[in-house]
Motif scaffolding. Structure first.
Motif, PDB file in Angstrom:
ATOM      1  N   ARG A 201      11.297  17.693 -13.407  1.00 51.36           N
ATOM      2  CA  ARG A 201      11.498  16.561 -12.534  1.00 51.36           C
ATOM      3  C   ARG A 201      11.873  16.841 -10.909  1.00 51.36           C
ATOM      4  O   ARG A 201      12.349  17.895 -10.630  1.00 51.36           O
ATOM      5  N   THR A 202      10.874  16.180 -10.083  1.00 54.65           N
ATOM      6  CA  THR A 202      11.049  16.715  -8.720  1.00 54.65           C
ATOM      7  C   THR A 202      11.583  15.802  -7.693  1.00 54.65           C
ATOM      8  O   THR A 202      11.289  16.194  -6.373  1.00 54.65           O
ATOM      9  N   GLY A 203      12.049  14.557  -7.982  1.00 56.78           N
ATOM     10  CA  GLY A 203      12.215  13.712  -7.122  1.00 56.78           C
ATOM     11  C   GLY A 203      11.148  12.749  -6.808  1.00 56.78           C
ATOM     12  O   GLY A 203      10.590  12.352  -7.775  1.00 56.78           O
ATOM     13  N   GLY A 204      10.811  12.464  -5.435  1.00 57.17           N
ATOM     14  CA  GLY A 204       9.825  11.650  -5.321  1.00 57.17           C
ATOM     15  C   GLY A 204      10.332  10.296  -5.522  1.00 57.17           C
ATOM     16  O   GLY A 204      11.191   9.703  -4.785  1.00 57.17           O
ATOM     17  N   GLY A 205       9.803   9.409  -6.247  1.00 57.16           N
ATOM     18  CA  GLY A 205      10.251   8.154  -6.448  1.00 57.16           C
ATOM     19  C   GLY A 205       8.964   7.191  -6.778  1.00 57.16           C
ATOM     20  O   GLY A 205       8.205   7.443  -7.591  1.00 57.16           O
ATOM     21  N   CYS A 206       9.087   5.836  -6.379  1.00 58.33           N
ATOM     22  CA  CYS A 206       8.033   4.834  -6.622  1.00 58.33           C
ATOM     23  C   CYS A 206       6.691   5.425  -6.419  1.00 58.33           C
ATOM     24  O   CYS A 206       6.409   6.184  -5.293  1.00 58.33           O
ATOM     25  N   CYS A 207       5.695   5.120  -7.254  1.00 61.46           N
ATOM     26  CA  CYS A 207       4.429   5.605  -7.012  1.00 61.46           C
ATOM     27  C   CYS A 207       3.748   4.722  -5.840  1.00 61.46           C
ATOM     28  O   CYS A 207       2.865   5.058  -5.501  1.00 61.46           O
ATOM     29  N   GLY A 208       4.451   3.431  -5.620  1.00 63.57           N
ATOM     30  CA  GLY A 208       3.770   2.694  -4.342  1.00 63.57           C
ATOM     31  C   GLY A 208       3.027   1.486  -4.844  1.00 63.57           C
ATOM     32  O   GLY A 208       2.676   0.529  -4.205  1.00 63.57           O
ATOM     33  N   ALA A 209       2.962   1.260  -6.199  1.00 64.05           N
ATOM     34  CA  ALA A 209       2.310  -0.036  -6.826  1.00 64.05           C
ATOM     35  C   ALA A 209       2.877  -1.188  -6.603  1.00 64.05           C
ATOM     36  O   ALA A 209       2.268  -2.171  -6.209  1.00 64.05           O
ATOM     37  N   VAL A 210       4.333  -1.312  -6.407  1.00 61.63           N
ATOM     38  CA  VAL A 210       4.887  -2.467  -5.909  1.00 61.63           C
ATOM     39  C   VAL A 210       4.298  -2.931  -4.599  1.00 61.63           C
ATOM     40  O   VAL A 210       4.000  -3.905  -4.393  1.00 61.63           O
ATOM     41  N   SER A 211       4.716  -2.162  -3.623  1.00 66.68           N
ATOM     42  CA  SER A 211       4.204  -2.289  -2.249  1.00 66.68           C
ATOM     43  C   SER A 211       2.723  -2.638  -2.241  1.00 66.68           C
ATOM     44  O   SER A 211       2.242  -3.732  -1.505  1.00 66.68           O
ATOM     45  N   GLN A 212       1.863  -1.803  -3.147  1.00 65.35           N
ATOM     46  CA  GLN A 212       0.487  -2.183  -2.805  1.00 65.35           C
ATOM     47  C   GLN A 212       0.094  -3.568  -3.467  1.00 65.35           C
ATOM     48  O   GLN A 212      -0.833  -4.330  -2.937  1.00 65.35           O
ATOM     49  N   HIS A 213       0.782  -4.008  -4.605  1.00 64.07           N
ATOM     50  CA  HIS A 213       0.331  -5.153  -5.102  1.00 64.07           C
ATOM     51  C   HIS A 213       1.043  -6.363  -4.499  1.00 64.07           C
ATOM     52  O   HIS A 213       0.620  -7.738  -4.790  1.00 64.07           O
ATOM     53  N   LEU A 214       1.957  -6.230  -3.705  1.00 64.01           N
ATOM     54  CA  LEU A 214       2.570  -7.209  -2.715  1.00 64.01           C
ATOM     55  C   LEU A 214       2.201  -7.120  -1.077  1.00 64.01           C
ATOM     56  O   LEU A 214       2.801  -7.605  -0.541  1.00 64.01           O
TER      57      LEU A 214
END
Length: 404
Positions: A201-214
């Motif tokens: 587990r490396t951190g990071g976070g949201c894949c970006g899909a929420v922003s992309q689809h909104l």
């Protein structure tokens, strides 16, 4: 399909991509036969072919209207139509282009703008979403019945104790999954540990899909870059895959190479990340699972998320693994169809989402399963709101520490 996009648009990469996609469409209408919103509403404008025409007309110079915006909003982006399409029309890309183009020209009502902004400010951030979810769970018993059903009960948490192994994969944790369904990644880590694979587990976070689809693509690309930065040292050290246990996130991560193709700094690394992205059904084999004991009920229904079968083009892969492991999968009518979750769709299009949920649960439970298994956090939590049997991620069936 013949197009007449203005030269000013055709000189842009977006215009060129839209023109290419539009010209691939042959008007056959096969897509309408499997579109959940067309089947539910019976309106050509709420099916893929109708939406393609609307996008085409707007891009060619017709006025963008609030009504066009509504028809595009009602699309689940389930990509069922792309599986059905005999011409290979890249509808998913086209609807993203169309939505962005229309939103630039049609201002949404204040309530919608605030709702979409709020979702983008909360869901992609575990440090914000987690505490708000726990607060909601505290007051859940006092909430009205309709609201109470939408707040999941607190999920049991267990820390995965794993060893160090020569084989390593990167585990993408996502944004809402650690709070909503923490058992998924814990089970995956324990199963992989049994197979001699260390999940890092490396951190990071949201894949970006929420922003992309909104319709916040720049914001989405920032999330992508953040993940790539977190994963890259481990990729350079020899990690063999980026494992994404939520199929919705998996579609997005596999698309990093395309979405960052014009980024001079990240394009090459994004392409490599997309090459390494794997769903669990790609990483594990029937032989791997054959050596694992499972005390889970054997008669189950499997809900194949749209993002797994249509987005990642992996239909039947998980089902084959489960059957090989000795599970009895009950028949599911219209197994290709969407459950209505579709990311934020269940919030923004609650009525349609609920209608699709009722149909999906009827189909899943008709064969009398003892539980429902799936492969995506959004589908899992959506189905849980009204299912008569437990709903789990399928990897939990093989969790050595799960008590059934």
């Amino acid at each position: 399909m013949q197009t007449q996009l203005p030269e000013s648009l055709l000189r842009t990469p977006v215009g060129q991509e839209a023109d290419r996609i539009l010209r691939a469409c042959v008007h056959c209408g096969f897509c309408t036969a499997t579109c959940p919103t067309y089947q539910e509403l019976g309106d050509e404008l709420d099916g893929p072919r109708g939406r393609i025409y609307q996008i085409k007309h707007v891009l060619e110079g017709a006025q963008a209207t609030r009504q066009v915006q509504r028809h595009l909003d009602r699309c689940l982006t389930c990509l069922n139509c792309t599986t059905t399409c005999p011409s290979g029309v890249d509808y998913g890309r086209l609807v993203d282009i169309g939505r962005a183009y229309v939103d630039e020209r049609v201002e949404r009502p204040l309530r919608e703008r605030l709702m979409r902004w709020g979702l983008r400010q909360i869901l992609p951030y575990p440090e914000r979403f987690g505490p708000l979810l726990r607060l909601g769970q505290l007051v859940r018993p006092l909430a009205p019945k309709a609201l109470r059903a939408k707040i999941p009960a607190p999920a049991a948490r267990s820390e995965a104790r794993i060893g160090s192994h020569a084989r390593k994969i990167i585990l993408h944790q996502g944004c809402v999954q650690p709070s909503l369904t923490p058992a998924t990644d814990a089970a995956a880590m324990r199963v992989l540990d049994r197979l001699g694979i260390e999940a890092v587990r490396t951190g990071g976070g949201c894949c970006g899909a929420v922003s992309q689809h909104l319709n916040a693509p720049a914001e989405a690309r920032d999330f992508m870059r953040r993940n790539i930065d977190a994963w890259w040292p481990h990729i350079e050290a020899g990690a063999e895959a980026v494992l994404v246990t939520a199929s919705g996130c998996g579609v997005m991560v596999k698309d990093y190479g395309h979405l960052l193709r014009d980024d001079p700094v990240y394009a090459e690394r994004a392409a490599r990340v997309s090459e390494l992205a794997r769903d669990l059904c790609e990483l594990l084999s029937a032989d791997d699972l054959a050596g694992l004991d499972s005390r889970a009920p054997r008669r189950i229904a499997f809900h194949a998320p749209c993002t797994l079968q249509h987005g990642q083009k992996l239909p039947g892969r998980t089902e084959a693994l489960l059957r090989a492991a000795g599970f009895e999968l009950v028949p599911v009518h219209d197994a290709h169809s969407c459950c209505g979750s579709a990311g934020t769709y269940s919030i923004l299009q609650a009525d349609l989402s609920q209608r699709l949920l009722v149909k999906k649960l009827d189909a899943l439970q008709d064969g009398g399963p003892m539980l429902i298994a799936t492969a995506n956090v959004g589908c899992q939590t959506h189905l849980q709101t009204d299912a008569a049997v437990p709903v789990v991620h399928w990897i939990e069936l093989f969790d050595p520490e799960r008590a059934w």
